[in-house]
Design a protein around this motif. Sequence first.
Motif, mmCIF file in Angstrom:
data_model
loop_
_atom_site.group_PDB
_atom_site.id
_atom_site.type_symbol
_atom_site.label_atom_id
_atom_site.label_comp_id
_atom_site.label_asym_id
_atom_site.label_seq_id
_atom_site.Cartn_x
_atom_site.Cartn_y
_atom_site.Cartn_z
ATOM 1 N N LEU A 1 -98.688 9.528 45.620
ATOM 2 C CA LEU A 1 -99.107 10.860 45.173
ATOM 3 C C LEU A 1 -98.551 11.948 46.075
ATOM 4 O O LEU A 1 -98.133 13.017 45.617
ATOM 5 C CB LEU A 1 -100.637 10.951 45.131
ATOM 6 N N ASP B 1 -94.903 12.385 45.162
ATOM 7 C CA ASP B 1 -94.770 13.081 43.874
ATOM 8 C C ASP B 1 -95.124 14.557 44.008
ATOM 9 O O ASP B 1 -94.488 15.427 43.396
ATOM 10 C CB ASP B 1 -95.687 12.434 42.832
ATOM 11 N N MET B 2 -96.156 14.861 44.804
ATOM 12 C CA MET B 2 -96.575 16.245 44.995
ATOM 13 C C MET B 2 -95.479 17.051 45.689
ATOM 14 O O MET B 2 -95.148 18.177 45.286
ATOM 15 C CB MET B 2 -97.868 16.273 45.817
ATOM 16 N N LEU C 1 -101.517 17.182 41.118
ATOM 17 C CA LEU C 1 -101.383 16.006 41.979
ATOM 18 C C LEU C 1 -102.183 16.175 43.265
ATOM 19 O O LEU C 1 -102.769 15.228 43.780
ATOM 20 C CB LEU C 1 -99.899 15.767 42.298
ATOM 21 N N GLN D 1 -105.803 15.334 42.568
ATOM 22 C CA GLN D 1 -106.013 13.888 42.503
ATOM 23 C C GLN D 1 -105.990 13.277 43.899
ATOM 24 O O GLN D 1 -106.802 12.404 44.219
ATOM 25 C CB GLN D 1 -104.923 13.247 41.641
#
Length: 689
Positions: free
Chosen positions: A625, A628-629, A644, A647
């Motif tokens: 994560l 991806d962020m 993101l 989350q």
Amino acid sequence: QPHAIHTISTNIQNGVPEQILMGVTGSGKTFSMANIIATLNRPTLILAHNKTLAAQLCAEFREFFPHNAVEYFISYYDYYRPEAYIASRDVYIEKEAQTNQEIERLRHAATRSLLTRSDVIIVASVSCIYGLGLPEDYLKGVIQLSVGQRLSRRSFLLQLDLIQYERNDVELTPGRYRIKGEIIDIFPSWADHLIRLTFFGDELESIQSVDPMNGHELATHIELAIFPATHYVVMDDMTGPMTAIREELNHRVDELMSLGKELEARRLSQRTIYDLEMMAEIGYCKGIENYARHLSKRAKGTPPGVLLDFFPSQFITFIDESHVSMPQVKGMSAGDRARKQALVDFGFRLPSAIDNRPLTLSEFETKVGQRVYVSATPGPYELDRCRKGDAPPRSPDSPRVWSDYWLTEQLIRPTGLLDPIVVVKPTLYQIDDLMGEIQTVIQRNERVLITTLTKSMSEELSQYLDDKGIKGCYLHSDIQSLDRIDILHHLRAGKYDVLVGVNLLREGLDLPEVSLVAIMDADKEGFLRNERSLIQTIGRAARNANGRVVLYADSLSTAMNLAIQETNRRRSLQEAHNVAHHIVPQTIIKKAVDIRDKERKEATTRLIHAHLDSPAHLPERILQLKRDMTDAANRLDFELAAALRDQLTLLQESDPLLQESPTTQNHFGNRKIKQKPRDIDHRRNKRGG
């Protein structure tokens, strides 16, 4: 509130067709509406006059009814330019539109809830009177599935194609499906998760709801219905409708030729034949809604299928801010017909295209049944409709007697709050004076609303405040629907201290943090500065104990005088009630909510549960994560990065050992609404500061 709830509920049960709830701003009209719905226990439509107010009402009703199907139905266009022909300039304007996928999903969720549940509350804009297709046709497209069912995959895929689902094995978005061996993943039009169908030969082995991001199973189903990807579904053989279109075309071409309009006849023939060929080949054509009358096999002049047709019988309708909403409903049909008539006259469309239209006022009245008009300032339409039959005639100059109407007045606020103090100030040095008023409010950690006459003035004033170090933003009709929700949320949260607008800051906005409303050019009488508009704008400051309104004007107009008198009348009654019951006014304290909060909460809860079931993978997921962020932020996709981040935070909070200190966490701001740079100095100098 108890009096209003009891009276209106009793009237509805006794068959009173129409009545008015006349309540001041902040008196809890929404709470009264919720209690009436709970008392009557019927499906309900709540009609609001703009998308921002509809979103706010939807969020509030979801708080009141957490277990009901409370849905949001507005136009799904972020941008819409209708097809038109300007004869005076010989200019044809082709239809151009940009749809919002999230709003389209909410619309599908609304119609699905109406067809599958009885505890439905739909909060809608005037979009509910526009063509949507008939519920019978929509239901014909529903595919019923059950585990163990014998189902040919080939026939099932043909059914999906018929109800407008598209195959795409690369990018799966709502309205698409993909195939991987024995598994078919469908992204339904109404949900934010996937439906995964697993086959064994021609037997449907399992049905699962799956998270589209990580593929984790969310739920298993024994039975499930797949609803169409679009509301415009034609399941019957199209031979009949296409024959009817050709017959109308031949008749219309002959008519145009007899009038000497050869160019128009040739144009109409070419366009219509091309559309028919497209429908024959792929079952669809651009502008297929113009043939809706033939496709739904309706008679000439009959109304189209709209959202109201999806409601069961005996539903009730609340028309919020009815003094604005009802003129909207009344005017939509005539405006649409004028535009379509030009297209028909000059050979761009068949005459049947006129029947793809919004409902007329009389058709709307027929479909909605029992109504409650909700407004602090009911208009002439509501008062005329709700006048009691035995009421004596009244001369135009005599004051109204409210007992002559099916009307319930709600002037007292549960918090004891009074209507705000109204002050009139001259326009000379108005900007300097306004700056001082704003600074006083900011020191109390409260908010300010400013209304101007034009969009450009709101943008310029917002930019000027920003240049002076005041956190301001503007709000008007050019701002997209979901962005308006974000702006109001940011105002309440303190990201902005001042909001400058034109007409969107009048009715219904629930902003308890606002203690000052400034109305520029208050003496310029017109639609934005008439008696009703001023009373509604003044009411925006009535949810705060420090509520105050400043009218900047060089003269006292008739509308200003009437609005001030009515505000003072209500204030005196409220003060008397407070004294009699020893009530001390208190500012409303209410959590800032968003219509998307429910979906976000459910999605993040599912995410946490999925990882708690497999804690060994939690550190790996957190690391992914973060990557991806960071990647999303580097691509300037800050909205994805923020999602993101949320989350990531929830996953870290689920395991204290994995929580980071605030200084090491990544933070990405929410989407910022682009504001145009403007210069207000010329207006400031012109008005003496």
